[in-house]
Scaffold this active site. Structure first.
Site, PDB file in Angstrom:
ATOM      1  N   ASP A 249       0.815  -1.213   0.000  1.00  0.00           N
ATOM      2  CA  ASP A 249       0.000   0.000   0.000  1.00  0.00           C
ATOM      3  C   ASP A 249       0.846   1.259   0.000  1.00  0.00           C
ATOM      4  O   ASP A 249       2.050   1.204   0.259  1.00  0.00           O
ATOM      5  CB  ASP A 249      -0.827   0.043   1.300  1.00  0.00           C
ATOM      6  CG  ASP A 249      -1.982  -0.924   1.241  1.00  0.00           C
ATOM      7  OD1 ASP A 249      -2.289  -1.425   0.149  1.00  0.00           O
ATOM      8  OD2 ASP A 249      -2.576  -1.165   2.300  1.00  0.00           O
ATOM      9  N   LYS A 271      -3.866   2.850  -2.221  1.00  0.00           N
ATOM     10  CA  LYS A 271      -5.059   3.679  -2.383  1.00  0.00           C
ATOM     11  C   LYS A 271      -4.717   5.067  -1.897  1.00  0.00           C
ATOM     12  O   LYS A 271      -4.233   5.246  -0.792  1.00  0.00           O
ATOM     13  CB  LYS A 271      -6.201   3.141  -1.522  1.00  0.00           C
ATOM     14  CG  LYS A 271      -6.575   1.738  -1.835  1.00  0.00           C
ATOM     15  CD  LYS A 271      -7.500   1.208  -0.766  1.00  0.00           C
ATOM     16  CE  LYS A 271      -7.416  -0.295  -0.727  1.00  0.00           C
ATOM     17  NZ  LYS A 271      -7.344  -0.828   0.617  1.00  0.00           N
ATOM     18  N   MET A 384      -7.595   8.796   9.506  1.00  0.00           N
ATOM     19  CA  MET A 384      -8.166   9.352   8.271  1.00  0.00           C
ATOM     20  C   MET A 384      -9.061  10.555   8.562  1.00  0.00           C
ATOM     21  O   MET A 384     -10.079  10.748   7.900  1.00  0.00           O
ATOM     22  CB  MET A 384      -8.984   8.275   7.522  1.00  0.00           C
ATOM     23  CG  MET A 384      -8.156   7.067   7.141  1.00  0.00           C
ATOM     24  SD  MET A 384      -9.161   5.681   6.581  1.00  0.00           S
ATOM     25  CE  MET A 384      -9.728   4.992   8.122  1.00  0.00           C
TER      26      MET A 384
END
Ligand code: SAH
Length: 474
Positions: A249, A271, A384
């Site tokens: 990732d 991502k 996040m």
């Protein structure tokens, strides 16, 4: 890399050793262990050296060195304390393209002797290129204690089955997977504990019963931690070193990725926010596809794979396809960032529990239970949440959390770029507008944030009073 480590086959090859004292003796011992035919030239040859030569088909000449002695030699070693002589030997050897080692004189060497860990047929050579031989020897001592003595035995048994395995498994990859399994599994353990016969029987059975066409690989779902490779677990490192394929990732740091097996195929499936390089189903399919080819697939994720890492979803797919897997936990961002920012997540006086919460709000309206999040004596950690910080703060205040509650942003935690910004629930979003700390960033809310002032020990502080607005006001 100043030197290329190579392993020389010297059995019955002629080597010239200049010098007849103790230093020469040490080198002669090594050469004889490798089956070399040694010729010594010296004014005086010590008894021990002479005995060694006699026992190993070597010879000695008492007299003066001269270049003709180099004829037919594949290596030359100068073990004299006569500098001028060493220079001459160096000159003569290099002129004839014969590799030369002058003991304790790296500048006159075209090859160096490494410190050796001998588990023949396994041999480890360690070199500092002549610059720090003591360090090389210290490393050697560590390896000596760490590598089981019976490694040699393991290698010999593997060698005696090599042809059989070659016939049974046609592809190199199948053979590698087979051997890795043997050398790290039950069979190796039996050899280490001296049960050689049992190990041999097991190995024979394994060769007879393995189905080379249908060897299913394995997936290792590994938490790569927050970025610093020293924060990896031993198990993560060991499995990363076995990988054929690595799917990683965006959050996996280059330094961590660098520790995967050199020959592994590295596939980026990262991502970015709202921009999936490879959709989740695509990642699941890739894992299955590679494992079904018999590969060892490392699925490397930042932090911990089971904390906002979708690790569970990937494993469900593997389970459905009957693909074996192992999961290795990693240090999650909450743990890493709070530790490196000097903010204990719990504290007897301030917080009896901690909640890890996603800051990603679907369609800007949250499905989080804010009534629960505002309970006192708990620490909130938002993953996040950098882009939703204004909404998160106002929702918490709206639901009864005091605007004075201390809050912090930890950006790029544990890296050399780590930055910490502290404020309160009421001020942090505004401060961040000016400070513009970068992702990845974690938000910590709770009284424990106050401890940062005293316990901070790593990284850079962003001071509120030094912040200027990003867009100059007119
Ligand atoms: N599985 C990961 C989390 C993935 S979600 C883990 O256990 O850590 C991605 C979020 O993690 C980022 O948006 C950020 O909030 C946080 N994060 C990951 N690494 C970070 C770091 N080095 N510093 C600050 N936050 C980090």
């Amino acid at each position: 890399m100043d030197y290329l480590p190579l392993f020389f086959k010297l059995t019955q090859q002629n080597v010239l050793l200049v010098g007849g004292g103790n230093v020469a003796l040490r080198k002669a011992r090594l050469l004889c262990r490798a089956g070399t035919t040694v010729t010594v030239i010296a004014h005086h040859v010590c008894d021990e050296l002479q005995d060694l030569l006699d026992e190993n088909q070597g010879s000695s000449i008492v007299g003066e060195y001269h270049p003709a002695l180099l004829d037919g030699k594949v290596l030359v070693i100068a073990a004299t304390d006569d500098n001028a002589l060493n220079q001459r030997i160096h000159f003569d050897a290099t002129e004839r393209n014969i590799p030369i080692n002058v003991v304790d004189c790296p500048e006159l060497c075209t090859f160096v002797f490494p410190a050796i860990v001998d588990r023949s047929p396994v041999i480890i050579g360690i070199s500092s290129g002549g610059s720090a031989p003591v360090l090389a020897r210290l490393l050697r001592a560590r390896l000596e204690t760490w590598i089981p003595k019976s490694y040699g035995k393991l290698a010999s048994i593997a060698s005696s089955f090599r042809d059989q395995v070659k016939q049974r498994f046609s592809s190199v990859n199948q053979r590698r997977v087979f051997w890795e399994d043997v050398l790290q599994g039950q069979i190796a353990e039996k050899i280490f504990s001296g049960r050689t016969e049992e190990a041999t029987t097991l190995l024979q059975e394994k060769i007879e019963h393995a189905d080379p066409e249908h060897q299913v690989g394995e997936v290792y779902l590994i938490g790569g931690g927050p970025g610093d490779p020293e924060l990896l677990t031993f198990k993560a490192l060991r499995l990363m070193q076995q990988a054929d394929v690595v799917l990683y990732d965006a959050l996996v740091s280059p330094a961590v990725l660098d520790l995967c097996r050199r020959d592994a195929d590295l596939i980026f499936v990262g991502k970015k926010r709202d921009n999936h390089a490879v959709p989740q189903e695509g990642i699941n399919d890739l894992l299955v596809k590679h494992a079904q080819k018999g590969k060892r697939v490392v699925r490397l994720k930042g932090g911990d794979p089971f904390i906002f890492g979708r690790g569970g979803e990937e494993l469900e797919t593997l389970k459905a396809h009957n693909i074996p897997f192992q999961v290795v936990p990693g240090i999650t961002a909450a743990s890493a960032c709070s530790t490196y920012a000097g903010i204990p997540l719990t504290h007897r006086n301030y917080a009896q529990s901690v909640k890890f919460v996603t800051g990603q709000l679907k369609n800007r309206t949250s499905d989080l239970n804010f009534d629960e999040l505002v309970h006192p004596n708990q620490t909130l950690v938002f993953y996040m949440g950098l882009h939703t910080l204004p909404q998160l703060s106002s929702k918490l205040i709206e639901h009864g959390k005091s605007g004075d509650t201390p809050a912090a942003i930890v950006s790029k935690g544990t890296s050399s770029d780590q930055k910490v910004l502290t404020g309160t629930l009421a001020t942090l979003a505004k401060l961040q507008e000016k400070a513009q700390l970068e992702a990845p960033a974690l938000i910590i809310v709770g009284e424990v944030v106050n401890l940062h002032e005293n316990l901070s020990w790593f990284g850079e502080e962003v001071l509120a009073q030094n912040l200027t607005p990003v867009t100059a006001e007119k």
